[in-house]
Structure formats: structure tokens, C-alpha cells
Design an enzyme around this catalytic site. Structure first.
Site, mmCIF file in Angstrom:
data_model
loop_
_atom_site.group_PDB
_atom_site.id
_atom_site.type_symbol
_atom_site.label_atom_id
_atom_site.label_comp_id
_atom_site.label_asym_id
_atom_site.label_seq_id
_atom_site.Cartn_x
_atom_site.Cartn_y
_atom_site.Cartn_z
ATOM 1 N N GLY A 1 0.812 -1.221 0.000
ATOM 2 C CA GLY A 1 0.000 0.000 0.000
ATOM 3 C C GLY A 1 0.842 1.266 0.000
ATOM 4 N N HIS B 1 11.772 1.315 0.195
ATOM 5 C CA HIS B 1 11.482 -0.041 0.682
ATOM 6 C C HIS B 1 12.669 -0.583 1.483
ATOM 7 C CE1 HIS B 1 7.845 -0.417 -1.589
ATOM 8 N NE2 HIS B 1 8.400 -0.593 -2.769
ATOM 9 N N ARG C 1 1.038 -4.557 5.612
ATOM 10 C CA ARG C 1 -0.116 -5.309 5.104
ATOM 11 C C ARG C 1 0.076 -6.770 5.491
ATOM 12 N NH1 ARG C 1 -1.624 -5.474 -1.432
ATOM 13 N NH2 ARG C 1 -3.818 -6.067 -1.193
ATOM 14 N N SER D 1 0.196 -10.037 -4.112
ATOM 15 C CA SER D 1 0.422 -8.803 -4.867
ATOM 16 C C SER D 1 1.856 -8.751 -5.411
ATOM 17 C CB SER D 1 0.144 -7.601 -3.952
ATOM 18 O OG SER D 1 0.258 -6.403 -4.665
ATOM 19 N N TYR E 1 -2.572 -1.316 5.996
ATOM 20 C CA TYR E 1 -3.368 -1.331 4.758
ATOM 21 C C TYR E 1 -4.814 -1.719 5.083
ATOM 22 C CZ TYR E 1 -4.717 -2.836 0.002
ATOM 23 O OH TYR E 1 -5.351 -3.007 -1.212
ATOM 24 N N LEU F 1 -8.722 9.135 -3.093
ATOM 25 C CA LEU F 1 -7.874 7.974 -2.793
ATOM 26 C C LEU F 1 -8.586 6.638 -2.997
ATOM 27 C CD1 LEU F 1 -6.185 9.265 0.509
ATOM 28 C CD2 LEU F 1 -5.107 9.100 -1.749
ATOM 29 N N PHE G 1 -0.844 -2.218 -12.486
ATOM 30 C CA PHE G 1 -0.281 -1.941 -11.163
ATOM 31 C C PHE G 1 -1.394 -1.923 -10.106
ATOM 32 C CE2 PHE G 1 1.176 0.683 -7.713
ATOM 33 C CZ PHE G 1 2.455 0.209 -7.496
ATOM 34 N N MET G 2 -2.487 -1.207 -10.410
ATOM 35 C CA MET G 2 -3.642 -1.176 -9.506
ATOM 36 C C MET G 2 -4.470 -2.415 -9.844
ATOM 37 S SD MET G 2 -3.506 1.559 -7.693
ATOM 38 C CE MET G 2 -2.319 2.910 -7.718
ATOM 39 N N ARG G 3 -4.291 -3.468 -9.116
ATOM 40 C CA ARG G 3 -4.793 -4.773 -9.535
ATOM 41 C C ARG G 3 -6.161 -5.077 -8.924
ATOM 42 N NH1 ARG G 3 -4.235 -9.911 -7.976
ATOM 43 N NH2 ARG G 3 -3.597 -9.099 -5.945
#
Ligand code: PPS
Length: 334
Positions: A69, A143, A165, A173, A226, A260, A296-298
Site C-alpha cells: 500500500g 522499501h 499489510r 500482490s 493497509y 484515494l 499496477f492497480m490490480r
């Protein structure tokens, strides 16, 4: 810093050589454990530059393990800090909120020597230099696990927002991400083994999360889940606004909640990384079939693992989670 070569393995030992090949492609030649964290081999050249990166006290970092997220949290943080300036938010998120790690992840020089036609923007090629020249206040995505982060974070105390998450959805993901953007061709089950075996880039998963969980009560740290964003986004927006020292009216909270929402972000070209997917498509860097199948936004949901993980794998993830979270006070209930 210590660097050991990574052998891809699951909890039950090393996996086949072909898996190693999947992750060592045009972009990455191999992996090392750097102070315990799994990083591309190429990271070694930059480890000290990252440690010595100049941190400013008015920086805001969004930190996370991949696929938890991060992008969602970045957009939330940026919009709150910039008083919901949706016009300025049309600039791609990667430029407004650069990814510190970018330079260290792929051997661009090598890639460009074989593919001089590929054009990467400066925030990708030299993310450290790009951020060094960025005017304050800066917004920085990373990251990196805690032991690899810049030293000055401790003394200069920038805002540190961590998003976590549950491991099962993160793994699903990450698997789709690795197919879409990193050339992974192995099976889903093998990917789960790699996740459980802490062999994937930025692993180990639980120490990544817990290093930040343990710091969650320090004044410059905020820990976000998340699952809480899915359950009650307005409440997470309010907590984050308080943390950033911003006041938001109920009306503004409602407007931001809409901005969002998953559908709104999926259709928002400045946050959905379509340009990165496009680079892969344009230069044939990844199998076209994968690109056609993925985005990407799955799914953007909690519990997506249910349709994909076998019962046995679910119970292995649950045992692993329980073992690692015992006594920490952190739970995901998924
Ligand atoms: N608005 C919104 N609502 C719900 N879910 C969202 C939203 N934005 C991003 N996402 C989901 O977050 C997953 C991507 O994670 P990251 O942004 O951390 O990826 S990355 O590590 O930065 O590549 C990825 O999860 P999966 O759908 O499960 O793959 C995204 O769909």
C-alpha cells in the site's frame, strides 16, 4: 557492511536453479544479503551512498515492504501535506515523491550498454542525486529495511510513515508485480516458498515490519495498516493529518477519501505507474502477454489470497505469522 550471496530458498531449503534465472534478467544479475536484507547485487555499489544520504528534518518518508500500500499511502501523505492541491498532484507521483532506492536496484549502465535506445528519467537513473537537489520539503519513498536506511534519520528525525499489510495478500500482490515488472516466470507456489523463505528482494518480511512497529510510539513515527485504510480510510486520513500537523475539515476528508478510492487511483495516470509499464512495453523488456494481463492497480482488497493460495499454504503463512508476531502486540486478523 556485510554482503553474502543469496541462494533462493524456501523454508524447506534451496529451490531450483531455474527460479534464480527468473529473477536474474536484463535488470538484475543476482542478489546479496546486505546487513541481512536481500538486495540486488548492484546495491553494493551504493550501500554507503544510501547510508550517507543527507536527511533533512522536514523530510517525510513513506517506508514499506513492497506491495503493502506504499503508493496509496504516498498519495495520501502528499495530498494532506500539500493542502489537497490536486492540480499539483497531476505531476507523476514518482517525481513528486521520488523512490530513494531506484538507482540501487538495477544495473542501468549495463542495461543501457546493451539497449542504448531505452530512455530512463533522472529520478530513476540517479534517484540519490535527484533527491539531493530536490527543494524542501521532500517526500521520499523507500522499501529499504531499517538497517540499510540513511544514518541521519536517527539524528535529524524526519517524519517516518510506515505502511504494513498482511503477509498473504502482500505475497499475492508481490507475485503479480514480479510477473508484470520483473520478469518472474515461476509458479505461484514457488513464489510463496520464496516469500516464506525470506529470499525475495527487501526480505526478511517480518523484521522489516517489526523494526518500524517497535518504533511506532516515537514522535516522528507513524505506523499505518493497509487493512485499516480499507476499513476506515477517513479515520486513517485524520490520524495522518494530525501526525503531519495539518487540520482537515470533514468536507476535505470526504474529498480526499474519494480521491484515494481504488477506482479513482486506478484511473489516475499520475499514480498508477502506467508509464513504467509503458517503458517495459515499448522496449520489449518484459513478455508482452504479461503486460496485457496485468496492471499496477490490480485488486486493492483484503483477503485476495483466498482465491489463489492452497489451504496448506494458507496455514503455513498463518503459522509463520503467528510465530513472528507472538508477543509483539501487532496483528492483522486476516
Ligand atoms: N486506492 C487503493 N485502494 C486499495 N488498494 C490500493 C490502492 N492503491 C493501490 N492499492 C494496492 O496496493 C498494492 C500496491 O502496493 P504498493 O503501492 O506498495 O506497490 S509498490 O511496492 O510500491 O510497487 C496493489 O495491491 P493488489 O491489488 O493486491 O496487487 C494495489 O492495488
Amino acid at each position: 557492511m556485510n554482503f553474502d550471496r543469496v541462494v533462493f530458498q524456501g523454508l524447506q531449503g534451496p529451490l531450483s536453479d531455474s527460479l534464480h534465472k527468473d529473477f536474474t534478467n536484463l535488470f538484475r544479475k543476482g542478489y546479496v544479503r546486505a546487513n541481512g536484507g536481500v538486495m540486488p547485487e548492484y546495491f553494493q555499489e551504493f550501500a554507503e551512498d544510501i547510508k550517507n544520504f543527507n536527511v533533512r528534518s522536514d523530510d517525510a518518508f513513506v517506508c514499506s515492504f513492497p506491495k503493502t500500500g506504499t503508493t496509496w499511502t504516498q498519495e495520501m501523505v502528499w495530498c494532506i501535506a500539500n493542502d489537497l492541491d490536486f492540480e499539483a498532484a497531476k505531476v507523476p507521483l514518482q517525481v513528486r515523491f521520488p523512490f530513494l532506492d531506484h538507482t540501487t536496484l538495477f544495473d542501468y549502465e549495463d542495461l543501457l550498454s546493451t539497449r542504448p535506445d531505452v530512455v530512463f528519467p533522472p529520478h530513476v537513473l540517479d534517484s540519490i542525486g535527484f533527491l539531493d537537489n530536490f527543494p524542501s520539503p521532500r517526500f521520499i519513498k523507500t522499501h529499504f529495511p531499517w538497517p540499510l536506511l540513511p544514518r541521519q534519520i536517527v539524528e535529524n528525525k524526519p517524519k517516518m510513515i510506515y505502511v504494513a499489510r498482511n503477509a498473504k495478500d502482500t505475497c499475492v500482490s508481490y507475485y503479480h508485480h514480479s510477473r508484470l515488472l520483473e520478469g518472474y516466470r515461476g509458479s505461484f507456489d514457488d513464489f510463496c516458498e520464496l516469500f516464506l523463505g525470506d529470499s525475495l528482494c527487501f526480505a526478511p518480511f517480518w523484521s522489516h515490519v517489526l523494526e518500524f512497529w517497535h518504533r511506532r510510539n516515537e514522535p516522528n513515527f507513524l505506523f499505518v495498516k493497509y487493512e485499516d485504510m480499507i476499513k476506515d480510510l477517513p479515520s486513517v486520513i485524520r490520524t495522518t493529518a494530525d501526525f503531519l500537523g495539518k487540520k482537515l475539515s470533514d468536507e476535505k476528508v470526504a474529498i480526499l477519501t474519494e480521491h484515494l478510492s481504488f477506482n479513482s487511483m486506478k484511473n489516475n495516470p499520475s499514480v498508477n505507474y502506467e508509464d513504467v509499464v509503458e517503458i517495459n512495453r515499448k522496449y520489449n523488456l518484459i513478455d508482452k502477454k504479461e503486460i496485457e494481463k496485468g496492471s499496477f492497480m490490480r485488486k486493492g482488497s483484503v483477503g485476495d489470497f483466498k482465491g489463489q493460495m492452497s489451504k496448506d499454504m494458507v496455514s503455513r503463512f498463518d503459522d509463520w505469522t503467528e510465530k513472528n508476531l507472538k508477543g509483539t502486540g501487532l496483528s492483522f486478523n486476516v
